[in-house]
Design a protein around this motif. Sequence first.
Motif, PDB file in Angstrom:
ATOM      1  N   THR A  62       0.852  -1.182   0.000  1.00 46.44           N
ATOM      2  CA  THR A  62       0.000   0.000   0.000  1.00 46.44           C
ATOM      3  C   THR A  62       0.890   1.235   0.000  1.00 46.44           C
ATOM      4  OG1 THR A  62      -1.525  -1.210   1.445  1.00 46.44           O
ATOM      5  CG2 THR A  62      -1.956   1.153   1.114  1.00 46.44           C
ATOM      6  N   PHE A  63       0.538   2.217  -0.822  1.00 42.63           N
ATOM      7  CA  PHE A  63       1.291   3.471  -0.884  1.00 42.63           C
ATOM      8  C   PHE A  63       0.310   4.637  -0.773  1.00 42.63           C
ATOM      9  CE2 PHE A  63       3.819   0.320  -3.055  1.00 42.63           C
ATOM     10  CZ  PHE A  63       5.115   0.582  -2.648  1.00 42.63           C
ATOM     11  N   VAL A  64       0.805   5.758  -0.244  1.00 43.66           N
ATOM     12  CA  VAL A  64      -0.048   6.933  -0.073  1.00 43.66           C
ATOM     13  C   VAL A  64       0.694   8.174  -0.541  1.00 43.66           C
ATOM     14  CG1 VAL A  64       0.717   7.419   2.303  1.00 43.66           C
ATOM     15  CG2 VAL A  64      -1.564   8.153   1.552  1.00 43.66           C
ATOM     16  N   SER A  65      -0.069   9.133  -1.043  1.00 42.38           N
ATOM     17  CA  SER A  65       0.485  10.416  -1.470  1.00 42.38           C
ATOM     18  C   SER A  65      -0.448  11.522  -1.005  1.00 42.38           C
ATOM     19  CB  SER A  65       0.628  10.447  -3.005  1.00 42.38           C
ATOM     20  OG  SER A  65       1.133  11.693  -3.431  1.00 42.38           O
ATOM     21  N   TYR A  77      -4.372   6.844  -2.406  1.00 40.76           N
ATOM     22  CA  TYR A  77      -3.839   5.546  -1.998  1.00 40.76           C
ATOM     23  C   TYR A  77      -3.766   4.639  -3.220  1.00 40.76           C
ATOM     24  CZ  TYR A  77      -5.213   6.852   2.798  1.00 40.76           C
ATOM     25  OH  TYR A  77      -5.377   7.494   4.001  1.00 40.76           O
ATOM     26  N   ARG A  78      -2.732   3.823  -3.246  1.00 41.59           N
ATOM     27  CA  ARG A  78      -2.618   2.765  -4.254  1.00 41.59           C
ATOM     28  C   ARG A  78      -2.418   1.455  -3.495  1.00 41.59           C
ATOM     29  NH1 ARG A  78       1.376   4.648  -7.215  1.00 41.59           N
ATOM     30  NH2 ARG A  78       0.040   5.615  -8.798  1.00 41.59           N
ATOM     31  N   ALA A  79      -3.416   0.575  -3.539  1.00 43.89           N
ATOM     32  CA  ALA A  79      -3.401  -0.646  -2.738  1.00 43.89           C
ATOM     33  C   ALA A  79      -3.433  -1.883  -3.626  1.00 43.89           C
ATOM     34  CB  ALA A  79      -4.594  -0.662  -1.785  1.00 43.89           C
ATOM     35  N   ALA A  80      -2.413  -2.709  -3.505  1.00 46.59           N
ATOM     36  CA  ALA A  80      -2.444  -4.014  -4.166  1.00 46.59           C
ATOM     37  C   ALA A  80      -3.382  -4.912  -3.382  1.00 46.59           C
ATOM     38  CB  ALA A  80      -1.037  -4.610  -4.203  1.00 46.59           C
ATOM     39  N   ASP A  81      -4.248  -5.632  -4.088  1.00 48.37           N
ATOM     40  CA  ASP A  81      -5.225  -6.475  -3.392  1.00 48.37           C
ATOM     41  C   ASP A  81      -5.692  -7.579  -4.327  1.00 48.37           C
ATOM     42  OD1 ASP A  81      -7.277  -7.544  -1.807  1.00 48.37           O
ATOM     43  OD2 ASP A  81      -7.732  -5.585  -0.940  1.00 48.37           O
ATOM     44  N   SER A  82      -5.285  -8.804  -4.033  1.00 48.55           N
ATOM     45  CA  SER A  82      -5.648  -9.943  -4.883  1.00 48.55           C
ATOM     46  C   SER A  82      -7.008 -10.522  -4.534  1.00 48.55           C
ATOM     47  CB  SER A  82      -4.586 -11.042  -4.747  1.00 48.55           C
ATOM     48  OG  SER A  82      -4.493 -11.481  -3.398  1.00 48.55           O
ATOM     49  N   LYS A  83      -7.573 -10.086  -3.391  1.00 51.29           N
ATOM     50  CA  LYS A  83      -8.870 -10.601  -2.941  1.00 51.29           C
ATOM     51  C   LYS A  83      -9.590  -9.479  -2.198  1.00 51.29           C
ATOM     52  CE  LYS A  83     -10.934 -14.252  -0.081  1.00 51.29           C
ATOM     53  NZ  LYS A  83     -10.648 -15.368   0.877  1.00 51.29           N
ATOM     54  N   ILE A  84     -10.308  -8.646  -2.944  1.00 46.49           N
ATOM     55  CA  ILE A  84     -10.971  -7.489  -2.341  1.00 46.49           C
ATOM     56  C   ILE A  84     -12.215  -7.933  -1.572  1.00 46.49           C
ATOM     57  CG2 ILE A  84     -12.185  -5.331  -2.805  1.00 46.49           C
ATOM     58  CD1 ILE A  84     -10.357  -4.939  -5.216  1.00 46.49           C
ATOM     59  N   PRO A 160      -6.708  -3.693 -12.022  1.00 43.81           N
ATOM     60  CA  PRO A 160      -6.233  -5.080 -12.125  1.00 43.81           C
ATOM     61  C   PRO A 160      -5.341  -5.500 -10.958  1.00 43.81           C
ATOM     62  CG  PRO A 160      -6.085  -3.981 -14.249  1.00 43.81           C
ATOM     63  CD  PRO A 160      -6.436  -2.921 -13.258  1.00 43.81           C
ATOM     64  N   GLU A 161      -4.662  -4.519 -10.340  1.00 44.71           N
ATOM     65  CA  GLU A 161      -3.744  -4.828  -9.238  1.00 44.71           C
ATOM     66  C   GLU A 161      -4.411  -4.786  -7.876  1.00 44.71           C
ATOM     67  OE1 GLU A 161      -3.132  -2.299 -11.449  1.00 44.71           O
ATOM     68  OE2 GLU A 161      -1.950  -3.582 -12.800  1.00 44.71           O
TER      69      GLU A 161
END
Length: 232
Positions: A62-65, A77-84, A160-161
Amino acid sequence: MKINKIVILLGVMISLTTYSQTIAIPKITDKLTIDGDLSDWKTSFSGPFVIHNSGAKATQNTFVSLSWNEENLYIAYRAADSKIIGESKKKDAEIYKTDDLVEIFIDPDGDGQNYIEIGVNAFSTNYDMLIKCISRECGGWKTSVSFDISGLEAVSKITPEGFCTEIKIPFSSLEKISNGHFSKPKNGTKWKANAFRIDYGNTTEYLTLQPYKSLKFGFHQPQEFAVFEFVE
């Protein structure tokens, strides 16, 4: 020998209570559209988030700006999530108990009184809460979910991510919070705050931008929040 031990102990206690990562928030002139699409976002991202009470590596990044102008604070926020995990729900639903989401807590003076908590899930459901008190010194745990930040915008977009989220917080609404010390920022203004994520995937993880050196569990540790510094 006893004196040396006391000095060491005091040093450890001071380091636990005074360490705060400083996050620079640059001022922008571009107009940002709050739609969950980060293609127009030019400010750099900080992270990845880690387990909040240990600093251990998270399963998913997870990243934040953050950025600001004269009227608003912007957060992405940019959050990688394979199972939302989650779904669209009504405003102020208790999504922090059930859904994957990102959060921002802001307590300018770090006193644990009259500060804000905002959470947004991957489906743009959001809540805003006023934390009136978290300790015995001010009367025990008190919150207000009926509190609303006028002009708040929060939108997520599934990718997709994983998912991306954008939040806009008008300073004019924060200034109305009694004893919140949300004075309109200028160059050099510093607020205590922290960014979080709850990931209810295969393993539930409570993540943060700045972990707590005290190793205490729970996000509500304003004395250990990061320092957000507004810069031009």
